[in-house]
Design a protein around this motif. Sequence first.
Motif, mmCIF file in Angstrom:
data_model
loop_
_atom_site.group_PDB
_atom_site.id
_atom_site.type_symbol
_atom_site.label_atom_id
_atom_site.label_comp_id
_atom_site.label_asym_id
_atom_site.label_seq_id
_atom_site.Cartn_x
_atom_site.Cartn_y
_atom_site.Cartn_z
ATOM 1 N N GLN A 83 -19.599 12.080 -7.395
ATOM 2 C CA GLN A 83 -19.316 13.696 -7.405
ATOM 3 C C GLN A 83 -18.163 13.650 -8.226
ATOM 4 O OE1 GLN A 83 -20.204 16.642 -6.108
ATOM 5 N NE2 GLN A 83 -18.620 17.380 -7.594
ATOM 6 N N PRO A 84 -18.123 14.397 -9.636
ATOM 7 C CA PRO A 84 -16.940 14.795 -10.388
ATOM 8 C C PRO A 84 -16.044 15.278 -9.552
ATOM 9 C CG PRO A 84 -19.073 15.554 -11.360
ATOM 10 C CD PRO A 84 -19.429 15.047 -9.974
ATOM 11 N N VAL A 85 -14.895 15.520 -9.852
ATOM 12 C CA VAL A 85 -13.451 15.829 -9.403
ATOM 13 C C VAL A 85 -12.597 16.503 -10.353
ATOM 14 C CG1 VAL A 85 -11.428 15.424 -7.829
ATOM 15 C CG2 VAL A 85 -13.824 14.420 -7.289
ATOM 16 N N VAL A 86 -12.027 17.809 -9.916
ATOM 17 C CA VAL A 86 -11.178 18.440 -10.770
ATOM 18 C C VAL A 86 -9.614 18.096 -9.664
ATOM 19 C CG1 VAL A 86 -9.985 20.351 -11.626
ATOM 20 C CG2 VAL A 86 -12.434 20.290 -11.882
ATOM 21 N N ALA A 87 -8.910 17.116 -10.015
ATOM 22 C CA ALA A 87 -7.800 16.768 -9.181
ATOM 23 C C ALA A 87 -6.553 17.259 -9.611
ATOM 24 C CB ALA A 87 -7.528 15.187 -9.316
ATOM 25 N N ILE A 88 -5.779 18.181 -8.808
ATOM 26 C CA ILE A 88 -4.648 19.261 -9.054
ATOM 27 C C ILE A 88 -3.518 18.199 -8.397
ATOM 28 C CG2 ILE A 88 -3.545 21.366 -8.990
ATOM 29 C CD1 ILE A 88 -6.463 21.141 -10.354
ATOM 30 N N TYR A 89 -2.507 18.006 -9.216
ATOM 31 C CA TYR A 89 -1.366 17.445 -8.689
ATOM 32 C C TYR A 89 -0.069 18.157 -9.279
ATOM 33 C CZ TYR A 89 -0.909 15.634 -13.628
ATOM 34 O OH TYR A 89 -0.611 15.517 -14.890
ATOM 35 N N ARG A 90 0.983 18.073 -8.479
ATOM 36 C CA ARG A 90 2.068 18.685 -8.836
ATOM 37 C C ARG A 90 3.059 17.931 -9.924
ATOM 38 N NH1 ARG A 90 6.608 21.291 -4.551
ATOM 39 N NH2 ARG A 90 7.919 22.319 -5.958
ATOM 40 N N ASN A 91 3.569 16.916 -9.558
ATOM 41 C CA ASN A 91 4.557 15.943 -10.306
ATOM 42 C C ASN A 91 3.728 14.952 -11.197
ATOM 43 O OD1 ASN A 91 6.605 17.460 -9.561
ATOM 44 N ND2 ASN A 91 6.569 16.349 -7.189
ATOM 45 N N THR A 92 3.359 13.726 -10.819
ATOM 46 C CA THR A 92 2.828 12.612 -11.521
ATOM 47 C C THR A 92 1.580 12.492 -10.867
ATOM 48 O OG1 THR A 92 3.752 11.008 -10.075
ATOM 49 C CG2 THR A 92 4.996 11.887 -12.187
ATOM 50 N N PRO A 93 0.414 12.191 -11.671
ATOM 51 C CA PRO A 93 -0.936 11.794 -11.386
ATOM 52 C C PRO A 93 -1.078 10.662 -10.457
ATOM 53 C CG PRO A 93 -0.644 11.121 -13.389
ATOM 54 C CD PRO A 93 0.575 12.125 -13.245
ATOM 55 N N SER B 4 -6.523 5.954 -12.260
ATOM 56 C CA SER B 4 -7.274 4.614 -12.164
ATOM 57 C C SER B 4 -8.728 5.216 -11.686
ATOM 58 C CB SER B 4 -6.877 3.553 -11.110
ATOM 59 O OG SER B 4 -6.680 4.213 -9.832
ATOM 60 N N LEU B 5 -9.116 6.501 -11.650
ATOM 61 C CA LEU B 5 -10.231 6.735 -10.879
ATOM 62 C C LEU B 5 -11.029 7.315 -12.224
ATOM 63 C CD1 LEU B 5 -9.346 8.748 -7.668
ATOM 64 C CD2 LEU B 5 -9.766 6.324 -8.127
ATOM 65 N N THR B 6 -12.372 7.358 -12.218
ATOM 66 C CA THR B 6 -13.364 7.705 -13.119
ATOM 67 C C THR B 6 -13.836 9.016 -12.686
ATOM 68 O OG1 THR B 6 -15.095 6.476 -12.389
ATOM 69 C CG2 THR B 6 -14.000 5.477 -14.105
ATOM 70 N N ASN B 7 -14.473 9.710 -13.722
ATOM 71 C CA ASN B 7 -15.118 11.212 -13.376
ATOM 72 C C ASN B 7 -14.199 12.070 -12.498
ATOM 73 O OD1 ASN B 7 -17.310 12.298 -13.792
ATOM 74 N ND2 ASN B 7 -18.414 11.604 -11.781
ATOM 75 N N VAL B 8 -12.899 12.067 -13.028
ATOM 76 C CA VAL B 8 -11.682 13.075 -12.584
ATOM 77 C C VAL B 8 -11.093 13.467 -13.699
ATOM 78 C CG1 VAL B 8 -9.814 12.778 -11.461
ATOM 79 C CG2 VAL B 8 -11.414 11.485 -10.435
ATOM 80 N N ASP B 9 -11.081 15.243 -13.544
ATOM 81 C CA ASP B 9 -10.300 15.697 -14.648
ATOM 82 C C ASP B 9 -9.125 16.007 -14.035
ATOM 83 O OD1 ASP B 9 -9.551 17.443 -16.582
ATOM 84 O OD2 ASP B 9 -10.856 18.929 -16.249
ATOM 85 N N MET B 10 -7.585 15.739 -14.370
ATOM 86 C CA MET B 10 -6.622 15.802 -13.752
ATOM 87 C C MET B 10 -5.864 16.928 -14.384
ATOM 88 S SD MET B 10 -5.165 11.867 -13.731
ATOM 89 C CE MET B 10 -5.926 11.553 -15.289
ATOM 90 N N LEU B 11 -5.357 17.960 -13.666
ATOM 91 C CA LEU B 11 -4.710 19.103 -13.931
ATOM 92 C C LEU B 11 -3.471 19.010 -13.447
ATOM 93 C CD1 LEU B 11 -7.690 21.613 -14.419
ATOM 94 C CD2 LEU B 11 -6.507 20.181 -16.121
ATOM 95 N N LYS B 12 -2.132 19.364 -13.961
ATOM 96 C CA LYS B 12 -0.999 19.479 -13.478
ATOM 97 C C LYS B 12 -0.571 21.111 -13.025
ATOM 98 C CE LYS B 12 3.886 18.294 -14.102
ATOM 99 N NZ LYS B 12 4.782 17.520 -14.874
ATOM 100 N N ALA B 13 -0.230 21.424 -12.005
ATOM 101 C CA ALA B 13 0.194 22.611 -11.455
ATOM 102 C C ALA B 13 0.955 22.688 -10.370
ATOM 103 C CB ALA B 13 -1.270 23.603 -11.113
ATOM 104 N N ASP B 14 1.997 23.730 -10.448
ATOM 105 C CA ASP B 14 3.007 23.869 -9.062
ATOM 106 C C ASP B 14 2.216 25.022 -8.344
ATOM 107 O OD1 ASP B 14 4.922 24.459 -7.539
ATOM 108 O OD2 ASP B 14 6.635 24.199 -8.663
ATOM 109 N N LEU B 15 1.715 24.807 -7.420
ATOM 110 C CA LEU B 15 0.940 25.699 -6.534
ATOM 111 C C LEU B 15 1.992 26.750 -5.820
ATOM 112 C CD1 LEU B 15 -2.042 23.826 -4.971
ATOM 113 C CD2 LEU B 15 -1.879 25.327 -7.166
ATOM 114 N N SER B 16 3.369 26.511 -5.933
ATOM 115 C CA SER B 16 4.127 27.465 -5.269
ATOM 116 C C SER B 16 4.863 28.478 -6.190
ATOM 117 C CB SER B 16 5.462 26.767 -4.767
ATOM 118 O OG SER B 16 6.411 26.146 -6.041
#
Length: 234
Positions: free
Chosen positions: A29-39, A44-56
């Motif tokens: 399953q492809p994933v869009v991974a949202i993180y706040r500071n560092t990934p 190390s994961l494949t099939n992951v689109d990493m996007l940085k965002a501060d949800l606050s």
Amino acid sequence: MTTHSPILVTGANKRGGLAICKALVAQGQPVVAIYRNTPGELTSLTNVDMLKADLSQRDSRDALIDSIKTRYTALRGIIHNASLWLDDSLDNLNQMLQVHVEAPYQLNEALTPLLQGVERADIIHVCDDTATQGTKNHIAYAASKAALLNLTLSFAEKLAPRIRVNAISPGLLMLKEGSDAEYQSKTLRKALLEIEPGNTPLVDAVLYLLHSTYNTGNNIVINGGRHLKRQTSK
């Protein structure tokens, strides 16, 4: 542009969020991974689109939504895992409401058209066992998670039947890092199942909801029987 619609996971770079991402990727399953500071380990994961965002922050959420709409025409689901566990204060309450309530509300509303782009989509709100039990030590946290639990009911009614909306409410999954033996023993004794289960129950619940055929507007509690332990101690 991916031909297999991804699942968006917030708070994806550590603990439960990272475990969810690993489990989804393992199933192809492809994933869009949202993180706040560092990934972190996400790299190390494949099939992951990493996007940085501060949800606050509203402007950061706006930018995130624009980026997702630019990248994708459809989403298989959204898992709202991002969470803050802060001490009681008015400022901290406001910050936790932004992450636990405002962010899921805004993302659900803005990304509904993408979720409607697949035959069946899921929204999962990761809440907390304290949302229905309360806690004198973390009143603000529990209140914000209770609001998220209520959000589950409203969106489930609004988006049915094509989009399923459910909640997962964990109790203790992992002990605090660096906690002493006395704290650990006392904490584990609060449940009928006196173990530290790790992230496996959360991942199991997520996978169950993604494949279930007759669930929406429900809350899966994974607390090792804490609610029954409370009753027997009264």
